[in-house]
Design a protein around this motif. Sequence first.
Motif, short mmCIF file in Angstrom:
data_model
loop_
_atom_site.label_atom_id
_atom_site.label_comp_id
_atom_site.label_asym_id
_atom_site.label_seq_id
_atom_site.Cartn_x
_atom_site.Cartn_y
_atom_site.Cartn_z
N PRO A 263 0.94 -1.85 0.06
CA PRO A 263 -0.20 0.03 0.15
C PRO A 263 0.61 1.18 0.04
N LEU A 264 2.00 1.24 -0.29
CA LEU A 264 2.97 2.29 0.07
C LEU A 264 3.59 3.06 -1.02
N HIS A 265 3.48 1.48 -2.01
CA HIS A 265 4.10 1.53 -3.59
C HIS A 265 2.24 1.81 -4.59
N GLY A 266 2.37 0.99 -5.31
CA GLY A 266 1.25 0.29 -6.02
C GLY A 266 -0.51 0.71 -5.32
N GLY A 267 -0.18 -0.29 -4.28
CA GLY A 267 -1.50 -0.54 -3.58
C GLY A 267 -2.17 0.13 -3.33
N ASP A 295 -2.08 14.27 13.21
CA ASP A 295 -1.36 13.11 14.43
C ASP A 295 -0.81 11.94 14.62
N LYS A 296 -0.06 12.78 15.36
CA LYS A 296 1.01 11.28 14.82
C LYS A 296 1.15 10.22 16.38
N ASN A 297 0.10 9.88 17.22
CA ASN A 297 -0.11 8.92 17.58
C ASN A 297 -1.36 8.03 16.80
N PHE A 300 -3.13 6.33 11.03
CA PHE A 300 -3.76 6.31 9.96
C PHE A 300 -2.98 7.54 8.97
N ARG A 301 -3.16 7.25 7.65
CA ARG A 301 -2.10 8.36 6.60
C ARG A 301 -3.23 8.64 5.36
N LEU A 302 -3.07 9.89 4.70
CA LEU A 302 -4.16 9.87 3.59
C LEU A 302 -2.89 9.21 2.57
N MET A 303 -4.15 7.74 1.95
CA MET A 303 -3.27 7.40 1.02
C MET A 303 -3.63 8.24 -0.16
N GLY A 304 -2.55 7.82 -1.03
CA GLY A 304 -2.91 8.72 -2.79
C GLY A 304 -1.83 10.26 -2.03
N PHE A 305 -1.32 10.45 -1.17
CA PHE A 305 -1.01 12.45 -0.41
C PHE A 305 1.15 11.48 -0.19
N GLY A 306 1.09 12.26 -0.79
CA GLY A 306 2.82 12.14 -0.32
C GLY A 306 3.70 11.75 -1.10
N HIS A 307 5.30 11.45 -2.03
CA HIS A 307 6.21 10.59 -2.63
C HIS A 307 7.66 11.25 -1.79
N ARG A 308 7.83 9.69 -1.82
CA ARG A 308 9.32 10.31 -1.74
C ARG A 308 9.90 11.22 -2.92
N VAL A 309 10.27 11.60 -3.97
CA VAL A 309 10.89 11.61 -4.70
C VAL A 309 9.69 13.34 -5.02
N GLU A 352 -0.72 23.68 6.62
CA GLU A 352 0.01 23.78 7.07
C GLU A 352 1.12 22.84 6.74
N TYR A 353 0.76 21.43 8.19
CA TYR A 353 1.16 20.30 7.94
C TYR A 353 1.94 19.79 7.18
N PHE A 354 1.22 19.66 5.81
CA PHE A 354 0.87 19.39 4.60
C PHE A 354 1.69 20.04 3.68
N LYS A 356 4.15 22.45 4.68
CA LYS A 356 5.56 21.94 4.87
C LYS A 356 5.95 20.85 5.21
N ARG A 357 5.02 20.19 4.67
CA ARG A 357 6.26 18.38 4.62
C ARG A 357 5.74 18.24 2.60
N LYS A 358 5.19 19.59 2.08
CA LYS A 358 5.44 19.04 0.93
C LYS A 358 4.82 17.98 0.11
N PRO A 361 -1.22 15.26 -3.72
CA PRO A 361 -1.86 14.12 -4.34
C PRO A 361 -0.89 13.40 -5.35
N ASN A 362 -0.70 12.41 -5.42
CA ASN A 362 0.01 11.34 -6.27
C ASN A 362 -0.59 10.65 -7.45
N VAL A 363 0.36 9.96 -8.14
CA VAL A 363 -1.01 9.42 -9.32
C VAL A 363 -1.82 8.21 -9.11
N ASP A 364 -2.02 8.12 -7.07
CA ASP A 364 -2.98 7.12 -7.27
C ASP A 364 -3.81 7.50 -6.50
N PHE A 365 -4.08 9.10 -5.98
CA PHE A 365 -4.76 9.35 -5.75
C PHE A 365 -6.68 9.59 -6.94
N1 CMC Z 1 -0.35 11.62 5.82
C1 CMC Z 1 0.12 11.47 5.94
N2 CMC Z 1 1.20 11.97 6.13
C2 CMC Z 1 2.21 11.80 5.95
C3 CMC Z 1 2.01 10.99 4.16
C4 CMC Z 1 0.52 11.13 4.15
N3 CMC Z 1 0.11 9.79 3.62
N4 CMC Z 1 2.81 11.31 3.78
C5 CMC Z 1 4.66 11.36 4.60
N5 CMC Z 1 3.25 12.40 5.39
C6 CMC Z 1 4.55 12.64 6.44
C7 CMC Z 1 5.09 11.40 7.86
O1 CMC Z 1 4.45 11.42 8.43
C8 CMC Z 1 6.29 12.47 7.75
O2 CMC Z 1 5.97 12.99 8.53
P1 CMC Z 1 7.09 13.77 9.83
O3 CMC Z 1 8.11 14.62 8.59
O4 CMC Z 1 6.57 15.50 10.84
O5 CMC Z 1 7.68 12.47 10.37
C9 CMC Z 1 7.20 13.08 6.27
O6 CMC Z 1 5.28 13.66 5.76
C10 CMC Z 1 7.52 12.81 5.45
O7 CMC Z 1 7.15 11.14 5.12
P2 CMC Z 1 7.84 10.23 5.09
O8 CMC Z 1 7.63 8.61 5.06
O9 CMC Z 1 9.08 10.03 5.92
O10 CMC Z 1 8.38 9.65 3.40
P3 CMC Z 1 8.54 9.28 2.62
O11 CMC Z 1 9.88 9.18 1.15
O12 CMC Z 1 9.31 8.17 3.23
O13 CMC Z 1 7.63 7.79 1.94
C11 CMC Z 1 5.49 7.60 0.79
C12 CMC Z 1 6.67 8.49 0.95
C13 CMC Z 1 4.36 7.92 -0.76
C14 CMC Z 1 5.69 5.90 0.95
C15 CMC Z 1 4.66 8.14 1.66
O14 CMC Z 1 4.29 9.86 1.26
C16 CMC Z 1 3.15 7.78 1.78
O15 CMC Z 1 3.24 6.61 2.85
N6 CMC Z 1 1.86 7.98 1.60
C17 CMC Z 1 1.13 7.29 1.42
C18 CMC Z 1 0.59 5.67 0.08
C19 CMC Z 1 1.36 6.55 -0.89
O16 CMC Z 1 0.02 7.06 -0.89
N7 CMC Z 1 1.62 6.22 -1.75
C20 CMC Z 1 1.61 6.08 -3.24
C21 CMC Z 1 3.23 6.78 -3.84
S1 CMC Z 1 3.07 6.95 -5.04
C22 CMC Z 1 3.22 5.63 -6.10
C23 CMC Z 1 3.75 4.52 -6.22
O17 CMC Z 1 4.66 5.21 -5.68
O18 CMC Z 1 3.22 3.41 -6.84
#
Ligand code: CMC
Length: 429
Positions: A263-267, A295-297, A300-309, A352-354, A356-358, A361-365
């Motif tokens: 689920p962190l990748h294509g799932g 909430d760090k406790n 739950f993560r907002l799926m489809g949000f955030g990306h390593r690159v 602000e949370y989103f 600040k952490r840039k 929405p990613n491709v999966d959203f």
């Molecule tokens: N919801 C809430 N907080 C988030 C999210 C999210 N979706 N993604 C990252 N963060 C926070 C994270 O908690 C961390 O906060 P802090 O700096 O306070 O500890 C900060 O943002 C950096 O996150 P990270 O997990 O260190 O970043 P990463 O590069 O290791 O992870 C990611 C990237 C895609 C795994 C992650 O953003 C995530 O889990 N997203 C949700 C799953 C998702 O949509 N995955 C699909 C990715 S795109 C398609 C693909 O790869 O197949």
Amino acid sequence: MADKAYLEFDGERHEFPVIRGSEDEVGINIKTLRSVTGGAITLDPGFKNTGACESGITFLDGEKGILRYRGYSIEELAEKADFLEVAYLLIFGNLPTKEELKKFGIDIASHSMVDEDVKKILDAFPKAAHPMGVLSSLTSALTAFNPSSVDVSSEEAMYNAIVRILGKMPVLVSWTMRKKMGLPLDYGDTSLGYVENLMTKMFRKPNEEYVINPVILNALDKLLILHADHEQNCSTSTVRIVGSSHAGLFASLSAGISALWGPLHGGANQAVIEMLEAIKEDGGDTKKYMAKAKDKNDPFRLMGFGHRVYKNFDPRARIIKEAADEVLHDLGIEDPILDIAKGLEQEALSDEYFVKRKLYPNVDFYSGIIYRAMGIPIDMFTVMFTLGRLPGWIAQWKEMRLRKEPIGRPRQIYTGENFRPFVALKDRT
Ligand code: CMC
């Protein structure tokens, strides 16, 4: 800019060459690090700062939100090319001529039969099995039915393995779905284009004519193109590393499918729809889920949000969001979860949370909303991603083999017990 980097370690200064990519990406080549330092390694969990290879396939600038395959922008390819052309481009480096594309299509079509015994393997899976597990197993099983594809020592053998898997994978994808839905297995129609044939294989019913909806065809073609490669992501790195041991193409792809499943990748495309559905069932209160995501406790993560690159908009998400609007409008579907998705995006963009952490929405959203409108079951979404990513995996595997890259074998810093003498069972308390 400097062309050398220096490291001071244990009182000595060491010099390392700086290499530059064609888009001015900078890397410090640490190939000699262990030998000059007497064994020190770099430690980079998650490979956040580590380049595993040089590659000429895909360029990605996560700060600017740029994605290009072999130099062509993803926006232009999604608009003007079809999936088979893009597959050719990724695998062979240039857009095909009409003749090249025709031959490629014919070669793929002529290998799109799957041994009938594969059906017995498929039948052995319970109906409730997750399609990604089934697909990974069937892809691995193909190795047994096509032994000549395992040892690819010549470019010709490589080409044959490539057209075989491009021909057979859509069959496995459609069979995986049809088995789940209780539909008879279908071989499609090779007189059709690659994506038309895929749709026919997936959706044709045995007792009625299947008419392809051009809006769905166009959206599916686009989705597959947008997923086709994404440089050294988790599944692609898996394919390269498995392939680096000279395991065959199909075995490497099977491993890539397993990596993509998470689920962190294509799932994530499946997880997004499940999340949006859960929010809807819970009254549609997006603010509540935004708070949970922050909430760090709370796990739950907002799926489809955030990306390593990407630290800016994922350019694929922009195109898919537009396509979702078009498809739903054309099919006359009003899907309340599209509104929930847009609401979450709006809130995140000013939160602000989103910000600040840039996190964007990613491709999966939005992709799952389109797949669902097409009538594809939710747990098949990542399978559709697999089919899209197939040319990218193949291109990366081929590049790795042709460049004769060494076997992938990272090192570690051992943090376990120091030497201790064995204690016989009778003496242990
Ligand atoms: N919801 C809430 N907080 C988030 C999210 C999210 N979706 N993604 C990252 N963060 C926070 C994270 O908690 C961390 O906060 P802090 O700096 O306070 O500890 C900060 O943002 C950096 O996150 P990270 O997990 O260190 O970043 P990463 O590069 O290791 O992870 C990611 C990237 C895609 C795994 C992650 O953003 C995530 O889990 N997203 C949700 C799953 C998702 O949509 N995955 C699909 C990715 S795109 C398609 C693909 O790869 O197949």
